[in-house]
Design a protein around this motif. Structure first.
Motif, PDB file in Angstrom:
ATOM      1  N   GLU A 105      -6.864  11.580   3.654  1.00 20.50           N
ATOM      2  CA  GLU A 105      -6.292  11.589   2.304  1.00 20.50           C
ATOM      3  C   GLU A 105      -7.188  10.830   1.324  1.00 20.50           C
ATOM      4  O   GLU A 105      -7.400  11.257   0.190  1.00 20.50           O
ATOM      5  CB  GLU A 105      -4.883  10.990   2.301  1.00 20.50           C
ATOM      6  N   ALA A 106      -7.733   9.696   1.782  1.00 22.85           N
ATOM      7  CA  ALA A 106      -8.645   8.906   0.946  1.00 22.85           C
ATOM      8  C   ALA A 106      -9.900   9.722   0.628  1.00 22.85           C
ATOM      9  O   ALA A 106     -10.368   9.748  -0.512  1.00 22.85           O
ATOM     10  CB  ALA A 106      -9.008   7.593   1.641  1.00 22.85           C
ATOM     11  N   TRP A 123       0.800  -1.216   0.000  1.00 25.30           N
ATOM     12  CA  TRP A 123       0.000   0.000   0.000  1.00 25.30           C
ATOM     13  C   TRP A 123       0.835   1.269   0.000  1.00 25.30           C
ATOM     14  O   TRP A 123       0.492   2.229  -0.687  1.00 25.30           O
ATOM     15  CB  TRP A 123      -0.976  -0.013   1.178  1.00 25.30           C
ATOM     16  N   GLN A 124       1.916   1.280   0.769  1.00 30.66           N
ATOM     17  CA  GLN A 124       2.754   2.489   0.835  1.00 30.66           C
ATOM     18  C   GLN A 124       3.372   2.785  -0.535  1.00 30.66           C
ATOM     19  O   GLN A 124       3.331   3.909  -1.019  1.00 30.66           O
ATOM     20  CB  GLN A 124       3.860   2.309   1.892  1.00 30.66           C
ATOM     21  N   LYS A 132      -7.055   5.835  -3.523  1.00 33.93           N
ATOM     22  CA  LYS A 132      -7.954   5.893  -2.359  1.00 33.93           C
ATOM     23  C   LYS A 132      -7.864   4.589  -1.569  1.00 33.93           C
ATOM     24  O   LYS A 132      -7.760   4.589  -0.346  1.00 33.93           O
ATOM     25  CB  LYS A 132      -9.388   6.162  -2.819  1.00 33.93           C
ATOM     26  N   GLU A 133      -7.865   3.458  -2.258  1.00 32.34           N
ATOM     27  CA  GLU A 133      -7.776   2.148  -1.602  1.00 32.34           C
ATOM     28  C   GLU A 133      -6.462   2.024  -0.817  1.00 32.34           C
ATOM     29  O   GLU A 133      -6.446   1.522   0.306  1.00 32.34           O
ATOM     30  CB  GLU A 133      -7.868   1.028  -2.640  1.00 32.34           C
ATOM     31  N   ALA A 134      -5.381   2.497  -1.402  1.00 32.75           N
ATOM     32  CA  ALA A 134      -4.093   2.455  -0.707  1.00 32.75           C
ATOM     33  C   ALA A 134      -4.163   3.283   0.571  1.00 32.75           C
ATOM     34  O   ALA A 134      -3.734   2.830   1.641  1.00 32.75           O
ATOM     35  CB  ALA A 134      -2.973   2.967  -1.611  1.00 32.75           C
ATOM     36  N   LEU A 164       1.263   6.128  -7.291  1.00 34.84           N
ATOM     37  CA  LEU A 164       0.106   6.780  -7.897  1.00 34.84           C
ATOM     38  C   LEU A 164       0.082   8.274  -7.628  1.00 34.84           C
ATOM     39  O   LEU A 164      -0.287   9.062  -8.505  1.00 34.84           O
ATOM     40  CB  LEU A 164      -1.188   6.121  -7.428  1.00 34.84           C
ATOM     41  N   LYS A 165       0.460   8.673  -6.431  1.00 32.83           N
ATOM     42  CA  LYS A 165       0.501  10.111  -6.135  1.00 32.83           C
ATOM     43  C   LYS A 165       1.470  10.809  -7.085  1.00 32.83           C
ATOM     44  O   LYS A 165       1.162  11.859  -7.648  1.00 32.83           O
ATOM     45  CB  LYS A 165       0.909  10.333  -4.678  1.00 32.83           C
ATOM     46  N   LYS A 166       2.617  10.185  -7.302  1.00 32.25           N
ATOM     47  CA  LYS A 166       3.619  10.750  -8.217  1.00 32.25           C
ATOM     48  C   LYS A 166       3.091  10.767  -9.656  1.00 32.25           C
ATOM     49  O   LYS A 166       3.175  11.782 -10.345  1.00 32.25           O
ATOM     50  CB  LYS A 166       4.906   9.927  -8.131  1.00 32.25           C
ATOM     51  N   SER A 167       2.540   9.652 -10.109  1.00 34.89           N
ATOM     52  CA  SER A 167       2.060   9.542 -11.493  1.00 34.89           C
ATOM     53  C   SER A 167       0.890  10.476 -11.766  1.00 34.89           C
ATOM     54  O   SER A 167       0.838  11.136 -12.805  1.00 34.89           O
ATOM     55  CB  SER A 167       1.654   8.097 -11.805  1.00 34.89           C
TER      56      SER A 167
END
Length: 195
Positions: free
Chosen positions: A132-133, A92-93, A121-123, A99-102
């Motif tokens: 954050e989700a 998850w981390q 969101k799932e992570a 994904l945050k970067k991409s």
């Protein structure tokens, strides 16, 4: 090589992923194959690895793809495969960071943004980062291509509630009431959540 590519695509179509993988790997080993064909074969290879559940190989292949084709028009597809493999491995981390970067760097096209945002969101939920989700869901709720924006806000409110931020949760539920008055099921759910 082009014939091998189309044969590989046909094999994918009948779920013969091991056999298709051989075709795509042969193209990648062929030094005479053109760049576009090799790029397309690499994406198909990654897809086959994904379908075969070879998540470690998917992660290795996606990293190699990004290194070899950083300007690819198909980078969103590759990021999607990478994200799915990380989720399957419950990393998850790393999934959240990737994904945050991409998503932040604009590597993801609009077609894949919704799906990958839901994975982010799932992570966050699995990392117990509820605020954050919820923020991801609020962002989705204002985007035109989001299929059920009211549900995004309801889930955002539920996540805020779970994280102990009752005030923010109530604000999300109220947004449903004000923005989606013609959706009785969502209004009822938001009203019940408000108490």
């Amino acid at each position: 090589s082009e014939l091998a590519y189309y044969y590989g695509i046909a094999l994918v179509g009948v779920a013969s992923y091991d056999e298709a993988l051989k075709e795509f790997s042969a193209i990648l080993a062929d030094t005479d194959a053109g760049t576009e064909l090799r790029e397309a074969a690499k994406i198909q290879e990654i897809g086959c690895l994904m379908m075969l559940g070879k998540n470690d190989d998917v992660l290795t292949a996606t990293a190699a793809f990004v290194q070899a084709y950083p300007q690819s028009r198909e980078i969103s597809v590759v990021v999607g495969y990478q994200a799915q493999a990380l989720a399957a491995k419950e990393q998850w981390q790393e999934l959240a960071q990737t994904l945050k970067k991409s998503l932040g760097a604009g590597l993801v096209d609009d077609k894949h943004r919704y799906e990958l945002s839901l994975l982010l969101k799932e992570a966050y939920v699995n990392l117990k980062l509820y605020a954050e989700a919820a923020a991801i869901l609020r962002e989705l709720a204002v985007q035109a291509e989001t299929p059920m924006p009211a549900r995004c806000l309801i889930e955002a409110g539920m996540l805020e509630k779970q994280g102990g931020n009752i005030e923010r949760a109530e604000a999300d539920f109220r947004q449903v009431l004000f923005r989606f008055p013609s959706q009785p099921e969502d209004i009822t759910q938001a009203g019940m959540a408000l108490g």
